[in-house]
Design an enzyme around this catalytic site. Structure first.
Site, PDB file in Angstrom:
ATOM      1  N   VAL A  21       6.271  -3.619  -3.975  1.00 40.99           N
ATOM      2  CA  VAL A  21       5.267  -3.878  -4.560  1.00 40.99           C
ATOM      3  C   VAL A  21       5.740  -5.095  -5.763  1.00 40.99           C
ATOM      4  CG1 VAL A  21       3.442  -3.555  -6.739  1.00 40.99           C
ATOM      5  CG2 VAL A  21       4.189  -2.383  -4.313  1.00 40.99           C
ATOM      6  N   GLY A  50       9.384  -5.521 -10.257  1.00 46.69           N
ATOM      7  CA  GLY A  50       8.796  -5.465  -9.078  1.00 46.69           C
ATOM      8  C   GLY A  50       9.405  -3.357  -8.377  1.00 46.69           C
ATOM      9  N   LYS A  51       9.666  -3.896  -7.433  1.00 45.49           N
ATOM     10  CA  LYS A  51       9.942  -2.923  -7.089  1.00 45.49           C
ATOM     11  C   LYS A  51       9.622  -1.996  -5.433  1.00 45.49           C
ATOM     12  CE  LYS A  51      12.283   1.205  -9.281  1.00 45.49           C
ATOM     13  NZ  LYS A  51      12.463   2.004 -10.197  1.00 45.49           N
ATOM     14  N   GLY A  52      10.358  -1.442  -4.928  1.00 45.55           N
ATOM     15  CA  GLY A  52      10.332  -1.230  -3.580  1.00 45.55           C
ATOM     16  C   GLY A  52      10.840  -0.161  -3.392  1.00 45.55           C
TER      17      GLY A  52
END
Ligand code: NAD
Length: 428
Positions: free
Chosen positions: A72, A117-119
């Site tokens: 995201v 962001g992050k995953g």
């Protein structure tokens, strides 16, 4: 890393434990304070991009398993997205969204030129071999690489990912673009473009935040009994650095239990015991206790540095500390934080207190792009400067408006992103 996210006990309101709702509540309060119009609020609340990918992996026993992964990108107005990748069974889109938004506000509050962001990948790394983890990491990287890049989105480690994972991501990306691209991830091993001081950076930032918070209460480190939850990268290193500064670290914990010594623990001895034994339990110069009791100990400061949702409506009435420095992301629920604010407890919020990690990640990205590496002294002194300035800016905003440090941190962060949006204007 080995942390697992915390879930809501059955007696609790599940909304209290939803990190996305917690983040949205803080966002709305700050947006009200800033008088942001509805359109701009919607822009800043909505993730810029969400990618869901399916990842087939050949497991060691020869069968194919399809994993689900997310990345995201919450907001890239201020620069490339920055944020970790988490491998855990509980990963879900709401959690990744919340963590991505927190990264936008975290990068903004310390004023480094990144968005958030992050995953995450839904998997249980404890049951997977190194070979399976490598294949999953490479497949995930290949699946999201269209939206990655040193100028677009720069991942980093998070729960259950570390330097080795970053090395695999860097290699996979570099093989696809046909040139070694160290600046594609941060948190890499030193020998492939990592930064000196990165491993200690989050703990060091926590210590610097604790020093600043202490001044607000007129306390000295030697008068401050500290309970640290978690003994990993953030808690263990944070406790070690604070111990060195003269703080009395009376308790440390890991996922199996807590240890306590009112005269103060010898943190270096505790960490070597942990390294040798794999758990804190049994450390000779301390008594053992259950994790649920640890945060309720008599102390001046708590550093929750393990996982989300640890100080909640369920235990907030039994918290005795005057100061909470959030090493973990989201350790205090919004509901508990409001109750603590009313009691005059100072909480240094996660987006400020644990921003040392992303700040040195920024330094790593800068060094990789220059191809020129700094000494540890340079890294640490630049980190200290950013942390102290950011803390002071947040504290001044809090004092000026008679609000909590958390509300002030969100105001500083959101205002900065909103200003960039207004200056850049709307692309159409
Ligand atoms: P880690 O895996 O290195 O350490 C986590 C520690 O917490 C371990 O000692 C583990 O045993 C312990 N733990 C897990 N559940 C616990 C529980 N319920 N009670 C007590 N102890 C428990 O992880 P880390 O890198 O130290 O990250 C901790 C938190 O800090 C996470 O929320 C992470 O997102 C956040 N954070 C980490 C960094 C970083 O640079 N590592 C940066 C910012 C925020």
């Amino acid at each position: 890393m080995t942390t697992q996210p915390a879930t809501a006990p059955s007696s609790a309101n599940p909304d209290e434990f939803n990190p996305f709702l917690s983040m949205a509540e803080e966002f709305d309060r700050a947006a009200d304070h800033l008088g942001l119009d509805e359109g701009l609020r919607e822009v800043l609340r909505t993730p810029n991009r969400e990618l869901k990918v399916s990842l087939p992996v050949m497991m060691d026993d020869g069968h194919i398993k399809v994993f689900t992964g997310y990345r995201v990108q919450h907001n890239y107005l201020r620069g490339p997205c920055k944020g970790g990748i988490r491998f855990a069974p509980e990963v879900n889109l709401d959690e990744v969204r919340a963590l991505a938004a927190w990264m936008t506000w975290k990068c903004s509050v310390v004023n480094i030129p990144f968005g958030g962001g992050k995953g995450g990948v839904i998997c249980d790394p404890r049951t997977m071999s190194m070979k399976e983890l490598e294949q999953l990491t490479r497949r995930y990287t290949a699946a999201i690489m269209d939206i990655l890049g040193p100028d677009r989105d720069v991942p980093a480690p998070d729960m259950n990912t570390g330097e080795q994972t970053m090395a695999w991501i860097m290699d996979t990306y570099s093989m696809h673009v046909r040139s070694t691209t160290t600046a594609i991830v941060t948190g890499k091993p030193l020998s492939i473009g990592g930064s000196r001081g990165r491993r200690e950076a989050t703990g060091r930032g926590v210590m610097i935040s604790a020093n600043e918070a202490l001044k607000m209460k007129g306390l000295r480190p030697e008068d401050t009994r500290v309970v640290v939850q978690g003994s990993g990268n953030v808690g263990g290193i944070g406790a070690m650095l604070m111990h060195r500064q003269g703080y009395r670290i009376v308790s440390l914990s890991d996922m199996y239990g807590s240890i306590y010594n009112d005269s103060g623990l010898d943190v270096n001895a505790v960490l070597s015991y942990l390294e040798d034994n794999g758990r804190l339990e049994g450390f000779p110069e301390a008594e053992s206790m259950k994790n649920a009791e640890q945060l309720e100990l008599d102390c001046e400061m708590i550093v929750p540095a393990a996982t989300e949702n640890q100080i909640t409506s369920q235990n907030v009435d039994r918290i005795k500390a005057q100061l909470i420095v959030e090493g973990a992301n989201g350790p205090t629920t919004a509901m508990a934080a409001r109750i603590l604010d009313d009691r005059g407890v100072i909480i240094v919020p996660d987006i400020l207190a644990n921003a040392g990690g992303v700040t040195v990640s920024y330094f790593e990205w800068v060094q990789d792009r220059m191809g020129y590496f700094w000494t540890e002294e340079v890294v640490n002194s630049r980190l200290e400067q950013i942390m102290v300035n950011s803390f002071q800016e947040v504290a001044e905003t809090a004092t000026k408006n008679s609000i909590s440090l958390r509300a002030a941190a969100y105001i500083v962060a959101i205002d900065r992103v909103a200003t960039v949006y207004r200056l850049r204007g709307m692309f159409a």
